[in-house]
Design an enzyme around this catalytic site. Structure first.
Site, PDB file in Angstrom:
ATOM      1  N   TYR A  60      30.315  31.244  27.773  1.00  0.00           N
ATOM      2  CA  TYR A  60      31.132  32.274  26.993  1.00  0.00           C
ATOM      3  C   TYR A  60      30.855  33.609  27.428  1.00  0.00           C
ATOM      4  O   TYR A  60      29.626  33.777  27.232  1.00  0.00           O
ATOM      5  CB  TYR A  60      30.959  31.990  25.542  1.00  0.00           C
ATOM      6  CG  TYR A  60      32.150  31.411  25.113  1.00  0.00           C
ATOM      7  CD1 TYR A  60      33.577  31.914  24.908  1.00  0.00           C
ATOM      8  CD2 TYR A  60      32.075  29.745  24.453  1.00  0.00           C
ATOM      9  CE1 TYR A  60      34.455  31.109  24.670  1.00  0.00           C
ATOM     10  CE2 TYR A  60      33.307  29.194  23.915  1.00  0.00           C
ATOM     11  CZ  TYR A  60      34.477  29.873  24.172  1.00  0.00           C
ATOM     12  OH  TYR A  60      35.726  29.292  23.489  1.00  0.00           O
ATOM     13  N   GLU A  62      33.191  36.536  26.039  1.00  0.00           N
ATOM     14  CA  GLU A  62      34.134  37.018  25.544  1.00  0.00           C
ATOM     15  C   GLU A  62      33.990  38.794  25.556  1.00  0.00           C
ATOM     16  O   GLU A  62      32.866  39.044  25.357  1.00  0.00           O
ATOM     17  CB  GLU A  62      34.563  36.859  24.025  1.00  0.00           C
ATOM     18  CG  GLU A  62      35.156  35.597  23.831  1.00  0.00           C
ATOM     19  CD  GLU A  62      35.526  35.143  22.329  1.00  0.00           C
ATOM     20  OE1 GLU A  62      35.130  35.833  21.561  1.00  0.00           O
ATOM     21  OE2 GLU A  62      36.183  33.938  22.216  1.00  0.00           O
ATOM     22  N   ASP A 206      55.515  42.048  38.971  1.00  0.00           N
ATOM     23  CA  ASP A 206      55.051  40.699  38.941  1.00  0.00           C
ATOM     24  C   ASP A 206      54.886  40.470  40.513  1.00  0.00           C
ATOM     25  O   ASP A 206      55.793  39.717  40.903  1.00  0.00           O
ATOM     26  CB  ASP A 206      55.740  39.904  38.184  1.00  0.00           C
ATOM     27  CG  ASP A 206      55.225  38.274  38.118  1.00  0.00           C
ATOM     28  OD1 ASP A 206      54.338  38.051  39.009  1.00  0.00           O
ATOM     29  OD2 ASP A 206      55.650  37.449  37.322  1.00  0.00           O
ATOM     30  N   THR A 232      49.257  35.962  40.298  1.00  0.00           N
ATOM     31  CA  THR A 232      48.314  34.821  40.426  1.00  0.00           C
ATOM     32  C   THR A 232      47.505  34.911  41.747  1.00  0.00           C
ATOM     33  O   THR A 232      47.686  35.721  42.486  1.00  0.00           O
ATOM     34  CB  THR A 232      49.083  33.569  40.495  1.00  0.00           C
ATOM     35  OG1 THR A 232      50.353  33.806  41.523  1.00  0.00           O
ATOM     36  CG2 THR A 232      49.978  33.169  39.174  1.00  0.00           C
ATOM     37  N   LYS A 235      48.151  31.629  45.302  1.00  0.00           N
ATOM     38  CA  LYS A 235      49.579  31.509  46.246  1.00  0.00           C
ATOM     39  C   LYS A 235      48.820  31.913  47.574  1.00  0.00           C
ATOM     40  O   LYS A 235      47.862  31.169  48.163  1.00  0.00           O
ATOM     41  CB  LYS A 235      50.609  32.059  45.699  1.00  0.00           C
ATOM     42  CG  LYS A 235      50.845  31.511  44.306  1.00  0.00           C
ATOM     43  CD  LYS A 235      52.379  32.098  43.867  1.00  0.00           C
ATOM     44  CE  LYS A 235      52.912  31.699  42.334  1.00  0.00           C
ATOM     45  NZ  LYS A 235      52.580  32.002  41.207  1.00  0.00           N
ATOM     46  N   ARG A 241      42.965  28.930  41.240  1.00  0.00           N
ATOM     47  CA  ARG A 241      44.074  28.987  39.932  1.00  0.00           C
ATOM     48  C   ARG A 241      43.809  30.088  39.006  1.00  0.00           C
ATOM     49  O   ARG A 241      42.764  29.577  38.301  1.00  0.00           O
ATOM     50  CB  ARG A 241      44.359  27.811  39.329  1.00  0.00           C
ATOM     51  CG  ARG A 241      45.742  27.415  38.612  1.00  0.00           C
ATOM     52  CD  ARG A 241      45.973  26.058  38.579  1.00  0.00           C
ATOM     53  NE  ARG A 241      46.557  25.614  39.855  1.00  0.00           N
ATOM     54  CZ  ARG A 241      47.926  25.911  40.366  1.00  0.00           C
ATOM     55  NH1 ARG A 241      48.776  26.430  39.616  1.00  0.00           N
ATOM     56  NH2 ARG A 241      48.110  25.525  41.636  1.00  0.00           N
TER      57      ARG A 241
HETATM   58  N1  DSN Z   1      55.619  28.177  39.313  1.00  0.00           N
HETATM   59  C1  DSN Z   1      55.267  29.209  40.321  1.00  0.00           C
HETATM   60  C2  DSN Z   1      56.237  29.046  41.637  1.00  0.00           C
HETATM   61  O1  DSN Z   1      56.489  27.851  41.882  1.00  0.00           O
HETATM   62  O2  DSN Z   1      56.950  29.758  42.007  1.00  0.00           O
HETATM   63  C3  DSN Z   1      55.729  30.427  39.720  1.00  0.00           C
HETATM   64  O3  DSN Z   1      55.266  30.579  38.546  1.00  0.00           O
END
Ligand code: DSN
Length: 422
Positions: A60, A62, A206, A232, A235, A241
């Site tokens: 933990y 925080e 974003d 994120t 990707k 993730r």
């Molecule tokens: N779920 C993602 C995508 O496939 O583009 C975006 O959050």
């Protein structure tokens, strides 16, 4: 790819919980034996997988390095500091926060750092390629904020910057969001900065989909222009993730406070370590070459699908994803998704701009090249994949045809093994 992390811990899991271990192994086989074309997925490195399965998961933490609400954080502090410094250097950013659990939670933090409920936010509409957190009525963003949407032009399917500016002038939004999940083209961040300055809005990007291409210097960066950039890490970036936020130094305290205690409790330190590892991987020449190849491969895939009689939305792609209008086949996006799935090709149905079908049916598919490029595939393979997709869409409802395509998919992917055993 190098070999998967198959440490003694996995053997232990197989002995202790064969039920779950067998599902994990089946998923590995699914990833190995099919074509992974979902534009938001990738194969992360064995080092990142190892960090995710490490004892950092037990801790933990925080708070932030040096200011935690728990003892025993001296080791995880080091991981987070290293990760923050790597992120700042890689993206030339003034501030980085590695704690958001996901892209959606990073976006919750952005709203919290820069807006109050009821404020007006201008963002790209979901049917034109935006994201749930950009104001969809079924998401907190559409419920708690007055989100005004811009979209793409009907003639060229490119972002309508004139409409965006007109809406900004009319509504004086507190924040303007750019970034999308199904927009294949580059975004003009300089132009959006000018509009934000004209109306006094916070500029939020974003960058979840394309940040990996920015990391690899394959496309221009939004970081010099934006007040805040969320994304994120799993990707094209090829990390674990999770989510991350970059910002100008003047917003650092607001962003950090919004993430913790505003939006989350303890960070997932194993994921923070995975993010730090991925950031170092992204700084290598081999990753830069990878990012460039992702774009070249996606352009070849998009052109290949056009050669098969389908239409690339906006006429092509500058990124890792292509949005394909498949109306010429007489098949819906939903049917295509199912037929490709039965044929060993994983992709997703996707609305095209001004789609006459519902979001659950759609007239399009979205394909991405991040995972196949990680496997080592190139332009020749993208041509083969285009033809496999076209055949699956046309004939994948017939069991024997789907089985034949599945066999050909397997033959192709086995030349580019994913996570081979030691
Ligand atoms: N779920 C993602 C995508 O496939 O583009 C975006 O959050």
């Amino acid at each position: 790819m190098t070999e998967v992390y198959y440490g003694p811990d996995f053997e232990l899991m197989q002995n202790q919980d064969p039920e779950i271990a067998s599902v994990i192994l089946s998923e590995l086989e699914r990833q190995r034996n099919g074509l992974q074309l979902i534009a938001s997925e990738n194969f992360t490195s064995p080092a990142v997988l190892a960090a995710l399965g490490s004892t950092l998961s037990n801790k933990y933490a925080e708070g932030y390095p040096g200011k935690r609400y728990y003892g025993g954080c001296e080791e995880v502090d080091k991981v987070e500091v290293i990760g923050i410094e790597r992120a700042k250097k890689l993206f030339d950013a003034e501030h980085a926060n590695l704690q958001p659990h996901s892209g959606a939670s990073a976006n919750v933090a952005v709203y919290q750092a820069f807006t109050k409920p009821g404020d007006t936010v201008l963002a790209m509409s979901l049917p034109h390629g935006g994201h749930l957190t950009h104001g969809s009525k079924v998401n907190f963003s559409g419920k708690w904020f007055n989100v005004v949407s811009y979209g793409v032009r009907s003639d060229n399917e490119l972002i309508d910057y004139d409409e965006l500016r007109d809406l900004a002038i009319a509504h004086k939004p507190r924040m303007i969001c750019s970034g999308a999940t199904a927009y294949p083209r580059l975004i003009d961040f300089k132009k959006i900065r000018e509009i934000c300055d004209e109306v006094g809005s916070i500029m939020w990007v974003d960058a979840a989909h394309f940040i990996g291409l920015v990391a690899g210097k394959a496309i221009p960066s939004p970081v010099p222009y934006a007040d805040v950039v969320s994304f994120t890490t799993h990707k094209v970036l090829r990390g674990p993730r999770g989510g991350m936020i970059l910002s100008k130094a003047q917003h650092a305290a607001a962003v950090d406070k919004a993430v913790f205690p505003g939006m989350q409790g303890g960070p997932i330190m194993s994921a923070v370590a995975g993010k730090a590892i991925a950031l170092a991987e992204c700084a290598t020449t081999s990753y830069k070459n990878y990012a460039k190849k992702v774009v070249e491969n996606c352009q070849a895939l998009s052109a290949g699908l056009e050669a098969e009689g389908m239409r690339a939305v906006s006429g092509g792609t500058d990124t890792h994803l292509a949005l394909i209008d498949i109306r010429s086949t007489g098949i819906t996006g939903k049917e295509a998704d199912e037929r490709c799935g039965a044929s060993g090709i994983t992709l997703n149905k996707n609305a095209i701009p001004y789609d006459p079908q519902t979001p659950a049916v759609t007239s399009g598919i979205r394909v991405g090249s991040a995972a196949t490029t990680t496997q080592g595939m190139g332009i020749a393979e993208m041509k083969i994949i285009s033809s496999l997709i076209a055949r699956a869409i046309k004939e994948g409802d017939k069991a024997e045809k789907a089985a034949q395509i599945r066999t050909e998919v397997k033959e192709l992917v086995h030349n580019f093994p994913v996570y081979p055993e030691k």
